[in-house]
Design an enzyme around this catalytic site. Structure first.
Site, mmCIF file in Angstrom:
data_model
loop_
_atom_site.group_PDB
_atom_site.id
_atom_site.type_symbol
_atom_site.label_atom_id
_atom_site.label_comp_id
_atom_site.label_asym_id
_atom_site.label_seq_id
_atom_site.Cartn_x
_atom_site.Cartn_y
_atom_site.Cartn_z
ATOM 1 N N HIS C 321 0.809 -1.219 0.000
ATOM 2 C CA HIS C 321 0.000 0.000 0.000
ATOM 3 C C HIS C 321 0.839 1.265 0.000
ATOM 4 O O HIS C 321 0.333 2.345 -0.287
ATOM 5 C CB HIS C 321 -0.943 0.013 1.206
ATOM 6 C CG HIS C 321 -2.111 -0.903 1.027
ATOM 7 N ND1 HIS C 321 -2.033 -2.243 1.323
ATOM 8 C CD2 HIS C 321 -3.359 -0.685 0.559
ATOM 9 C CE1 HIS C 321 -3.200 -2.808 1.048
ATOM 10 N NE2 HIS C 321 -4.022 -1.891 0.583
ATOM 11 N N GLY C 322 2.114 1.148 0.325
ATOM 12 C CA GLY C 322 2.961 2.335 0.275
ATOM 13 C C GLY C 322 4.264 2.112 0.996
ATOM 14 O O GLY C 322 4.346 1.293 1.914
#
Lengths: 386, 50, 401
Positions: C321-322
Site C-alpha cells: 500500500h505504500g
C-alpha cells in the site's frame, strides 16, 4: 422486446431526460439565480466556503441593479473593496450609493483575493459591449498591477465568460493568456485545462448555475470547515456576518514582522535609487506593469475605469524609515501615473486615512469605508462628466 | 445482510418500468450534479496513489 | 483525480458512443486499444508510460516462449521494477539508513538521479497483473497469443490505475464477449454502477475527507464521543472512496460489455477478521493468497508455519500500500489479528473453546469486535504510528504520550 430490455431502455431514457432536464433548469437558473438582498459576496457566498458564484450570476446581479438612464457602477477588485472589515450595514459601497444619488446604481461584485481584471471587470466589459452605461472601479497595489484574468480562486469566471461569448475579442489578452498557460508547470497547466473544460461544459449544460442555485435556496452539499456543522444549510439562510473591527490596540499586532515585510516589498521590488537621491521605477518593472495593463484591459473599458492603489495602514507606514517612506510614496505615485498613461483613471487611496480607518494592514473599517466612498464618489462623478 | 426477501416482492410490470424510468431521471440529474462537483476541490482516490 | 475529471467526461462522451456504434469486433478492438492508450498516456505521461511498455513487452515475449526460467526472469523484472519505482527511496532511507546512514545517503543520492519524480501511474497494479500472468504461464496455462489482447489486458482503462486486479483467463474471454456485442442491459447496468460509485465517492467520501482532514488536525481537542465519531468517519471514508472507485471501474468496463471481478462484498458486515479479508479488496486478497501465501507453504506445514506465513503475507500486503512503516504495521496488525482469529480456540483450551462458542452463538458480537479491530487498524493505515497510538489512546479518554 423483453421486459428486461425495455426496462434498460427506460433507465437509459430516464438518464438522458434527467440530464437534459437538469441542463434546461440550469439554463433557466442562469438567467434568474442570484442572492436575494445582495450587498456583496460575503464569506458565506464566496469561494472561502466552497461557493463559487458562476459568471452568469454576477451578470444577473448587475443587470438586476441597472435601470435605463442610470449609470451602473460595478465594483470589482479584492477583499478591500469587498468590504472585509465592514459589517454589512457599514459597507462602503452602500455609502457610495448614497453619495452618488439616484442617477447611479452601485453593485459590489468584488471577490476576496481577486485581481482587478477578474470577475467584475468581465461583467463591466460584457455590459459595455451591450451599450449599457457602466463605470468600473477596482483596487490593486503597485506590484500586483492588473493581475491576470484566469488563474487563482476567481479565475474560473474568465473561462466561463469567455465560453459564454460575453467578452470583447481582444487579441493581446488572448495571446498573453496563451503565453502564461504555456509557461505553467505541467500540474498547474492540467488544472487550468480542467478549469477551461469545466467552463466549456458550463456554457452548454449550466451545471454551476443550477447547483449553486440549489445550494443557495435549498441545500448545500459540500462540507467546509468555516461552516462545519452548518455546511448543508441553504446559503440564503446564512446572513452576511462580517464582524465589526476589534478595539484599535488589538488590530495591528498580529504577524507584525511578516506584515512589515509585505509593506516593504510593495515598493522595494519596483524602485531603484536614481540620481540626486531620487527614486525611479526599475526599467523591467515599468515595462512589465505597462505590458500588464496593455494586455489585460480592453480599450473599450479603459475610459470607464477607476483604479485605486490602496495604501497600507498608517500604523505600518509609520514604522518605515524616512527613506522607505519616500520610496513608498514615489512608487505609488509613479505607478498611478503608468495607469493614467494608458488612459485609465487612477487614484492612490489612503492619503489622510487614520489608524482607526483600518482593521489590519490592508482592510478598511467602517470609518475607512466612509472615506473611501467619498473619494470614489468624487472621482466617479469626474469620470462620468469629464 | 440478508436481502433474500427482495425477490419475493414482485411489483406489477408497469410500476417496475416506471420505477426504472424514475431511477434513470435521478441518475441523469446526478450526472449533471457531478459536472458541478468536479469543478470543486476534488480529492484524489486514495488507492490511485498506490 | 482520473475518473472525476472533465477530461475523462469529454473522453467518455466521444469514446463510448463510437464504441457502441462500431458493431463489429474487428473495428471495436482497435478503437478500444486507441482509447486505452490515450487514457494511459494522458494521465501517466511519457515518464509513466515508457516503463510500463518496457516491462509489458518483456512480459508478453517471455510468456510466449513458455520457458519457465524466462518466466521466472520476467517475474523478477516485474518485482524489481515495482521495488525500484516504489520502494527504492524507502529501502535507502528507512532500511539501509538504520544500519549505515552514510551508505544510505550516498545510495539515495544515486537513486534520485535515475528515479522519476513520481512512480509510474498504477505500477503496483501493473506489476501484480504481470506477475499473475507469468506465474500462470509458468504453471502451464496457455499465454495470450494476440498482442492486442495482451495490451488490453495490461491497460484496460477502467481498471488501469487502481484495479480490480484482473485474471487473464477470465478477462480475455470477457473481452471477446464485450467486443462481440454490448447489450443495452450492459449499458444500463454500467450506468447504474457508475452512479453508485459517484455517490459513494463524490457525495459521501469527499465530504468525509474534507471533514477528516480538518478534525484530524485538531484531534487532541475533540471530546471522546467526537473522537469515536471521527474513527467511524475514517472507516466509512476509505470504504466509500475505494469501493466507489471500484464501482466506477466496474461500471465503465460494463459499458464496454466487459465484466471485471468484484472487489468488495459488504466488508463491514464481516463477523470475523477472516471473513473481513474475504470481503475487502478481494482481488488483492486472492492474488496474495495465490501468489505469495500458498507458494510460501500456506497452511501445509503445521500451525506455526501457517501463522508465520500469515504475518509475512500481511506485512507485504501492508507494504504494497505504500513505502512507509505505518503501512507495514497496518499489515502486521491484521496479520496478528488473523493469527489470533485462527488460533485462540486451540491455544486457550477450554476458555478458547467457550469463547468460540459464544462467537458462534452471537454473530453480532463477532461483528462488533471485527469492526472495532478493523477501525483501529485504519488509524495505522492513515497516520504515523505514534500519532495513531495517541489517537487510539484518546478514544479511551487516555492521554499518551
Amino acid at each position: 422486446m423483453t421486459t428486461t430490455r425495455l426496462s434498460s431502455w427506460l433507465l437509459l431514457g430516464g438518464i438522458l431526460t434527467g440530464f437534459l432536464g437538469s441542463a434546461w433548469q440550469g439554463r433557466l437558473a442562469s438567467a434568474y439565480s442570484k442572492p436575494g438582498g445582495f450587498r456583496r459576496f460575503h464569506q458565506r457566498i464566496s469561494p472561502d466556503t466552497i461557493y463559487y458564484p458562476p459568471y452568469a450570476m454576477l451578470e444577473a446581479l448587475a443587470l438586476a441593479r441597472w435601470q435605463p438612464g442610470k449609470t451602473l457602477v460595478i465594483i470589482g477588485g479584492n477583499s478591500i473593496l469587498n468590504g472585509v472589515g465592514q459589517p454589512a450595514d457599514e459597507l462602503w459601497s452602500l455609502r457610495l450609493q448614497e453619495l452618488l444619488g439616484d442617477s447611479y446604481v452601485v453593485v459590489n461584485l468584488a471577490f476576496r483575493g481577486a485581481y482587478p481584471m477578474q470577475g467584475a471587470a468581465l461583467v463591466a466589459e460584457s455590459l459595455l459591449r451591450r451599450d449599457i452605461a457602466v463605470l468600473f472601479v477596482a483596487n490593486t497595489n503597485p506590484p500586483a498591477a492588473t493581475g491576470r484574468a484566469p488563474g487563482g480562486a476567481s479565475g474560473y469566471l474568465y473561462w466561463q465568460a469567455q465560453y459564454q461569448n460575453q467578452l470583447v475579442p481582444f487579441a493581446a489578452r488572448a495571446e498573453s493568456i496563451r503565453r502564461w498557460l504555456d509557461s505553467l508547470p505541467p500540474l498547474e497547466r492540467q488544472q487550468q485545462a480542467e478549469e477551461r473544460l469545466g467552463a466549456h461544459l458550463e456554457a452548454w449544460f449550466r451545471q454551476q448555475s443550477l447547483w449553486h442555485h440549489v445550494g443557495y435556496r435549498h441545500i448545500f452539499t459540500v462540507w467546509n470547515f468555516v461552516l462545519a456543522r452548518d455546511f448543508w444549510m441553504p446559503r440564503a439562510s446564512l446572513p452576511d456576518n462580517e464582524p465589526s473591527a476589534q478595539p484599535l490596540h488589538d488590530r495591528f499586532q498580529n504577524f507584525l514582522p511578516q506584515e512589515m515585510a509585505i509593506v516593504r516589498s510593495f515598493s522595494e521590488s519596483l524602485a531603484v535609487p536614481g540620481a540626486a537621491d531620487q527614486w525611479q521605477l526599475e526599467a523591467g518593472s515599468r515595462q512589465r506593469l505597462s505590458a500588464d495593463i496593455e494586455t489585460s484591459i480592453v480599450p473599450l473599458l479603459r475610459p470607464r475605469t477607476l483604479i485605486l492603489l490602496c495604501e497600507n495602514a498608517p500604523y505600518y507606514l509609520d514604522q518605515l524609515s524616512p527613506a522607505e517612506k519616500a520610496r513608498d510614496a514615489f512608487v505609488y505615485s509613479a505607478c498611478a501615473q503608468i495607469w493614467r498613461d494608458h488612459g485609465i483613471a487612477c487614484e492612490v487611496a489612503g492619503a489622510g486615512f487614520a489608524p482607526v480607518d483600518y482593521i489590519d494592514r490592508a482592510h478598511l473599517s467602517g470609518d475607512g469605508g466612509q472615506k473611501l466612498a467619498q473619494l470614489v464618489a468624487r472621482k466617479i462623478t469626474q469620470l462620468n462628466h469629464p | 445482510m440478508s436481502l433474500r426477501f427482495l425477490p419475493k416482492l414482485t411489483l406489477p410490470a408497469p410500476v417496475r418500468l416506471l420505477g426504472r424510468f424514475l431511477l434513470g431521471l435521478a441518475i441523469g440529474a446526478l450526472f449533471h450534479y457531478m459536472l458541478y462537483r468536479f469543478s470543486l476541490p476534488v480529492q484524489p482516490f486514495i488507492y490511485v496513489a498506490f | 483525480m482520473i475518473f472525476n475529471t472533465y477530461w475523462f467526461i469529454c473522453f467518455s462522451a466521444v469514446f463510448f458512443p463510437v464504441y457502441w456504434l462500431l458493431f463489429r469486433p474487428v473495428w471495436r478492438k482497435p478503437w478500444l486499444l486507441a482509447g486505452c492508450a490515450v487514457f494511459h498516456y494522458h494521465f501517466a505521461g511519457p515518464a509513466g508510460v515508457i516503463p510500463i511498455i518496457v516491462i509489458g513487452v518483456a512480459t508478453y515475449l517471455v510468456a510466449l516462449t513458455r520457458r519457465r526460467f524466462l518466466c521466472a526472469a520476467g517475474i523478477v523484472l516485474c518485482v524489481a521494477a515495482l521495488c525500484f519505482y516504489k520502494y527504492a527511496l524507502f529501502f535507502c532511507a528507512d532500511l539501509l539508513g538504520a544500519f549505515n546512514p552514510g551508505a544510505a545517503a550516498a545510495l539515495e543520492k544515486q537513486v534520485r538521479t535515475v528515479l522519476p519524480g513520481a512512480a509510474p501511474l498504477g505500477i503496483s497494479f501493473f506489476a501484480f497483473e504481470f506477475v499473475h500472468y507469468l506465474v500462470e504461464v509458468w504453471r502451464g496455462q496457455e499465454p495470450i497469443r494476440r498482442p492486442g489482447d495482451f495490451v488490453l489486458f495490461a491497460i484496460h482503462f477502467p481498471s488501469l490505475v487502481a484495479g480490480p486486479i484482473k485474471r487473464y483467463p477470465v478477462y480475455v474471454p470477457g473481452l471477446q464477449a464485450g467486443l462481440a456485442g454490448v447489450t443495452v442491459d450492459d449499458v444500463a447496468a454500467g450506468a447504474q454502477r457508475i452512479a453508485l460509485g459517484l455517490v459513494k465517492k463524490i457525495v459521501l467520501a469527499d465530504n468525509l475527507t474534507l471533514a477528516i482532514s480538518f478534525y484530524g488536525d485538531g484531534f487532541a481537542g475533540l471530546s471522546t464521543g467526537q473522537a469515536w465519531l471521527f474513527l467511524a468517519a475514517l472507516s466509512a471514508r476509505i470504504l466509500l472512496d475505494f469501493s466507489g472507485y471500484t464501482d466506477m471501474a466496474l461500471g465503465l468496463s460494463r459499458l464496454l460489455g466487459v465484466r471485471l471481478p468484484e472487489n468488495f462484498n459488504y466488508p463491514y458486515a464481516a463477523t470475523s477478521l477472516q471473513d473481513f479479508w474475504q470481503r475487502w479488496h478481494m482481488s488483492l486478497t486472492s492474488w496474495i493468497r495465490d501468489y505469495v501465501y500458498i507458494p510460501l507453504g500456506g497452511n501445509r506445514h503445521g500451525r506455526l508455519r501457517q501463522l508465520v506465513n500469515g504475518l509475512i503475507v500481511f506485512a507485504l500486503c501492508g507494504l504494497w500500500h505504500g513505502p512507509a512503516w505505518h503501512f507495514v504495521l497496518w499489515g502486521l496488525w491484521h496479520g496478528v489479528g488473523l493469527m489470533i482469529n485462527f488460533s485462540y480456540a486451540t491455544i486457550l483450551g477450554s476458555v478458547g473453546r467457550g469463547l468460540a462458542g459464544v462467537f458462534a452463538r452471537l454473530p453480532a458480537l463477532g461483528w462488533v469486535v471485527t469492526l472495532l479491530y478493523v477501525a483501529f487498524g485504519w488509524l495505522l493505515f492513515f497516520y504515523e504510528p505514534l500519532r495513531a497510538w495517541t489517537m487510539a489512546a484518546k478514544l479511551f479518554a487516555l492521554h499518551w504520550p
